[in-house]
Design a protein around this motif. Sequence first.
Motif, PDB file in Angstrom:
ATOM      1  N   LEU A 230      -7.693  12.360  77.824  1.00  0.00           N
ATOM      2  CA  LEU A 230      -8.587  12.844  78.876  1.00  0.00           C
ATOM      3  C   LEU A 230     -10.049  12.723  78.445  1.00  0.00           C
ATOM      4  CD1 LEU A 230      -6.589  16.015  80.001  1.00  0.00           C
ATOM      5  CD2 LEU A 230      -6.962  13.941  81.348  1.00  0.00           C
ATOM      6  N   TYR A 231     -10.309  12.991  77.188  1.00  0.00           N
ATOM      7  CA  TYR A 231     -11.679  12.887  76.665  1.00  0.00           C
ATOM      8  C   TYR A 231     -12.180  11.443  76.748  1.00  0.00           C
ATOM      9  CZ  TYR A 231     -15.495  13.018  73.245  1.00  0.00           C
ATOM     10  OH  TYR A 231     -16.701  12.899  72.619  1.00  0.00           O
ATOM     11  N   GLU A 232     -11.344  10.511  76.338  1.00  0.00           N
ATOM     12  CA  GLU A 232     -11.730   9.100  76.378  1.00  0.00           C
ATOM     13  C   GLU A 232     -11.914   8.599  77.812  1.00  0.00           C
ATOM     14  OE1 GLU A 232      -8.787   7.027  74.162  1.00  0.00           O
ATOM     15  OE2 GLU A 232      -9.550   7.664  72.192  1.00  0.00           O
ATOM     16  N   ALA A 233     -11.170   9.215  78.761  1.00  0.00           N
ATOM     17  CA  ALA A 233     -11.303   8.828  80.171  1.00  0.00           C
ATOM     18  C   ALA A 233     -12.464   9.543  80.857  1.00  0.00           C
ATOM     19  CB  ALA A 233      -9.998   9.134  80.915  1.00  0.00           C
ATOM     20  N   GLY A 234     -13.148  10.440  80.121  1.00  0.00           N
ATOM     21  CA  GLY A 234     -14.281  11.163  80.699  1.00  0.00           C
ATOM     22  C   GLY A 234     -13.880  12.232  81.684  1.00  0.00           C
ATOM     23  N   ILE A 235     -12.701  12.833  81.492  1.00  0.00           N
ATOM     24  CA  ILE A 235     -12.186  13.846  82.420  1.00  0.00           C
ATOM     25  C   ILE A 235     -12.167  15.209  81.721  1.00  0.00           C
ATOM     26  CG2 ILE A 235     -10.233  14.582  83.847  1.00  0.00           C
ATOM     27  CD1 ILE A 235      -9.340  11.668  83.977  1.00  0.00           C
ATOM     28  N   PRO A 236     -13.055  16.132  82.086  1.00  0.00           N
ATOM     29  CA  PRO A 236     -12.994  17.482  81.521  1.00  0.00           C
ATOM     30  C   PRO A 236     -11.796  18.244  82.096  1.00  0.00           C
ATOM     31  CG  PRO A 236     -14.720  17.357  83.162  1.00  0.00           C
ATOM     32  CD  PRO A 236     -14.168  15.961  83.013  1.00  0.00           C
ATOM     33  N   PHE A 237     -11.305  19.234  81.373  1.00  0.00           N
ATOM     34  CA  PHE A 237     -10.061  19.890  81.782  1.00  0.00           C
ATOM     35  C   PHE A 237     -10.002  21.305  81.239  1.00  0.00           C
ATOM     36  CE2 PHE A 237      -9.535  17.779  77.766  1.00  0.00           C
ATOM     37  CZ  PHE A 237      -8.806  18.670  76.994  1.00  0.00           C
ATOM     38  N   LEU A 238      -9.020  22.069  81.744  1.00  0.00           N
ATOM     39  CA  LEU A 238      -8.740  23.415  81.253  1.00  0.00           C
ATOM     40  C   LEU A 238      -7.289  23.506  80.824  1.00  0.00           C
ATOM     41  CD1 LEU A 238     -10.587  24.012  84.164  1.00  0.00           C
ATOM     42  CD2 LEU A 238     -10.644  26.207  83.013  1.00  0.00           C
TER      43      LEU A 238
ATOM     44  N   PHE B  64     -13.981  15.270  88.335  1.00  0.00           N
ATOM     45  CA  PHE B  64     -13.737  16.657  87.947  1.00  0.00           C
ATOM     46  C   PHE B  64     -14.952  17.229  87.225  1.00  0.00           C
ATOM     47  CE2 PHE B  64      -9.482  14.812  88.301  1.00  0.00           C
ATOM     48  CZ  PHE B  64      -8.865  15.763  89.110  1.00  0.00           C
ATOM     49  N   ASP B  65     -15.158  18.533  87.427  1.00  0.00           N
ATOM     50  CA  ASP B  65     -16.283  19.227  86.821  1.00  0.00           C
ATOM     51  C   ASP B  65     -15.863  19.901  85.520  1.00  0.00           C
ATOM     52  OD1 ASP B  65     -18.555  19.085  88.939  1.00  0.00           O
ATOM     53  OD2 ASP B  65     -16.784  19.637  90.103  1.00  0.00           O
ATOM     54  N   ASP B  66     -16.854  20.143  84.668  1.00  0.00           N
ATOM     55  CA  ASP B  66     -16.624  20.782  83.373  1.00  0.00           C
ATOM     56  C   ASP B  66     -16.791  22.296  83.542  1.00  0.00           C
ATOM     57  OD1 ASP B  66     -16.505  21.603  80.724  1.00  0.00           O
ATOM     58  OD2 ASP B  66     -17.545  19.817  79.996  1.00  0.00           O
ATOM     59  N   PHE B  67     -15.719  23.029  83.320  1.00  0.00           N
ATOM     60  CA  PHE B  67     -15.691  24.471  83.573  1.00  0.00           C
ATOM     61  C   PHE B  67     -16.746  25.217  82.759  1.00  0.00           C
ATOM     62  CE2 PHE B  67     -13.543  28.715  83.344  1.00  0.00           C
ATOM     63  CZ  PHE B  67     -13.433  28.949  84.705  1.00  0.00           C
ATOM     64  N   LYS B  68     -16.984  24.791  81.541  1.00  0.00           N
ATOM     65  CA  LYS B  68     -17.891  25.534  80.660  1.00  0.00           C
ATOM     66  C   LYS B  68     -19.361  25.329  80.993  1.00  0.00           C
ATOM     67  CE  LYS B  68     -17.719  22.098  76.888  1.00  0.00           C
ATOM     68  NZ  LYS B  68     -16.599  21.293  77.450  1.00  0.00           N
ATOM     69  N   TYR B  69     -19.683  24.467  81.951  1.00  0.00           N
ATOM     70  CA  TYR B  69     -21.074  24.327  82.367  1.00  0.00           C
ATOM     71  C   TYR B  69     -21.482  25.402  83.365  1.00  0.00           C
ATOM     72  CZ  TYR B  69     -22.321  20.141  79.832  1.00  0.00           C
ATOM     73  OH  TYR B  69     -22.644  19.266  78.824  1.00  0.00           O
ATOM     74  N   SER B  70     -20.523  26.169  83.839  1.00  0.00           N
ATOM     75  CA  SER B  70     -20.813  27.347  84.649  1.00  0.00           C
ATOM     76  C   SER B  70     -20.740  28.575  83.754  1.00  0.00           C
ATOM     77  CB  SER B  70     -19.804  27.467  85.797  1.00  0.00           C
ATOM     78  OG  SER B  70     -19.896  26.352  86.655  1.00  0.00           O
ATOM     79  N   PRO B  71     -21.442  29.652  84.102  1.00  0.00           N
ATOM     80  CA  PRO B  71     -21.412  30.854  83.250  1.00  0.00           C
ATOM     81  C   PRO B  71     -20.092  31.612  83.393  1.00  0.00           C
ATOM     82  CG  PRO B  71     -22.780  31.240  85.185  1.00  0.00           C
ATOM     83  CD  PRO B  71     -22.383  29.790  85.229  1.00  0.00           C
ATOM     84  N   HIS B  72     -19.434  31.854  82.280  1.00  0.00           N
ATOM     85  CA  HIS B  72     -18.210  32.654  82.225  1.00  0.00           C
ATOM     86  C   HIS B  72     -18.312  33.569  81.019  1.00  0.00           C
ATOM     87  CE1 HIS B  72     -16.496  29.827  85.137  1.00  0.00           C
ATOM     88  NE2 HIS B  72     -16.945  28.857  84.354  1.00  0.00           N
ATOM     89  N   ARG B  73     -17.751  34.761  81.151  1.00  0.00           N
ATOM     90  CA  ARG B  73     -17.860  35.723  80.049  1.00  0.00           C
ATOM     91  C   ARG B  73     -16.562  36.495  79.874  1.00  0.00           C
ATOM     92  NH1 ARG B  73     -23.080  39.471  79.308  1.00  0.00           N
ATOM     93  NH2 ARG B  73     -23.857  37.427  78.675  1.00  0.00           N
ATOM     94  N   THR B  74     -16.200  36.668  78.603  1.00  0.00           N
ATOM     95  CA  THR B  74     -15.029  37.453  78.207  1.00  0.00           C
ATOM     96  C   THR B  74     -15.480  38.412  77.106  1.00  0.00           C
ATOM     97  OG1 THR B  74     -13.555  35.600  78.697  1.00  0.00           O
ATOM     98  CG2 THR B  74     -12.684  37.342  77.284  1.00  0.00           C
ATOM     99  N   TYR B  75     -15.034  39.651  77.182  1.00  0.00           N
ATOM    100  CA  TYR B  75     -15.530  40.610  76.206  1.00  0.00           C
ATOM    101  C   TYR B  75     -14.478  41.656  75.857  1.00  0.00           C
ATOM    102  CZ  TYR B  75     -16.638  42.333  80.895  1.00  0.00           C
ATOM    103  OH  TYR B  75     -16.571  42.653  82.216  1.00  0.00           O
TER     104      TYR B  75
END
Length: 516
Positions: free
Chosen positions: A243-251, A423-434
Amino acid sequence: MMRCRGLLAAVIVLVALFANSSVATASNDEVRNVLLLYDSLAKGTTHEGSLESLERLLVAMGVHVKQQSIDSYQLGGLNEVNNLIVLRNVSEAIINETFVHDLLNYKGAYLHIGYDMPTFQMNQLQVKTAVSFAESAQISIGALRQVNLSSQAERFPIILQSSGENYGELELPSQLNDVPYSVKKGKLVFVPYFGTGIAAEIAMGYVLTDWLGVNKGGEIYLLFKEIYPFTDLKRLESVSEQLYEAGIPFLFSIRPVFENTEYPAMKRYLEVLKYVQSRNGSIIVHAPVLSPAAGIQNDLLKQKMTNFVNLLAENDIVPLGIGADSALFWRNERQFVPNGMSFFDSALLFQGKTPLHLGEVQTYRTFLSSPMSVQWNDLNSVLDRQKGDLALPVNVAVTFDFATSAEQWDKQFQELKESWILFDDFKYSPHRTYTDTNVMESKDGLLLVNNKEIILANSVSDVVTDYQYREQKKQSFNRLFAVQNKIYLIIISFSLFLFGGLFVFGYRLYKRKYLK
């Protein structure tokens, strides 16, 4: 010196938690509250599942929903309501006169879906309706273009004319011209027909975002779930690399582990997850199986989840949300929402194969980010390539079960590579876990633990397999027994030597006496 470092770390966590509290408070001030009233669950009809579709959309928009049947409505129920949705799945008169009376005096935003819009609101819109022939309708709205709104032909109400603003168009074989999908005038909106399936949900999503004035959409994520420590880790690593080589971000939605986390197998699992993050992969935690048989009691769940999330943070793995079945969230089974989801500002709810038929329920909390889970074939079949630059009304996560064979993965990967969907990269949006000791978050593509950027692992480190799985029991008198064993060995050896000598001596006497 060590004490100062400990105090500094504590201050960092407290500041991060305070900041998170401030963000959450600010966000909660903006949360829309919606009262959703329905007349029927429509079991066994073409409208079955429409209520759950509305629930999914509203949660994805970060809306707090209170849902109840019209029959159970009581006097004054609309007094504190600013946003009201009425879903009419059947064309029958409302017998709850209290609701009819209160609705006449209601001044807030009103969205009517389905049959029999009240006369007062009909007059405001100056709308004229009719019932179609048994036929299929094609809708065009936003990124949808001439997509079937339902899976089968049926009769349903349509709008012929109104004084309101049209939103979306329906193409019907029986009509010479397209008819409006919905009409609106200010905060009064009428959608005469909802439909079922992904196209109906997306179409209704456009109406809801416009009516509520929210902007929660546009991004499409790729997510794989059903990932465990005993998943084929080599395939997990290989999938990430491809997926990385194909340029596809994922979860990856990973199952938590509460016991034996020091075992080499678990450490290898964590090493692979660290590598996944370096391949444009993001990690979310999948809800555990909740049952006493699985060793999870209600009073222990929060502590177990805390320990697992902290374990990830200690290994530079940043979980950006939680994935859970819709039923677990809506029914709050075993108090899972406060005990299992309270760590996360982001969540993904996975739809079951059959409607939940929840009836009267409400959301126990909202999330800053909650993409709607959809199936690949469903989404790929309705989006128009020529309108690919138009945003969807809500964020969606295309969801796959992680492939259990090379053949299954090859087929999935080929479809993803050939698709025009980006597809979009999830980590480019703000997310928080605490937790009480760690704050994990994403900012502009960076992953941070306690406000410190983690170092991504570009390779999977080897794990030492020399592990003692059982603790050796303390043994008493070891030395005494060792000496005793040596004494016994000497005595037995001497006895055997003596017996051998006597045997040889006796044999010689026998030969002298009898074999002359």
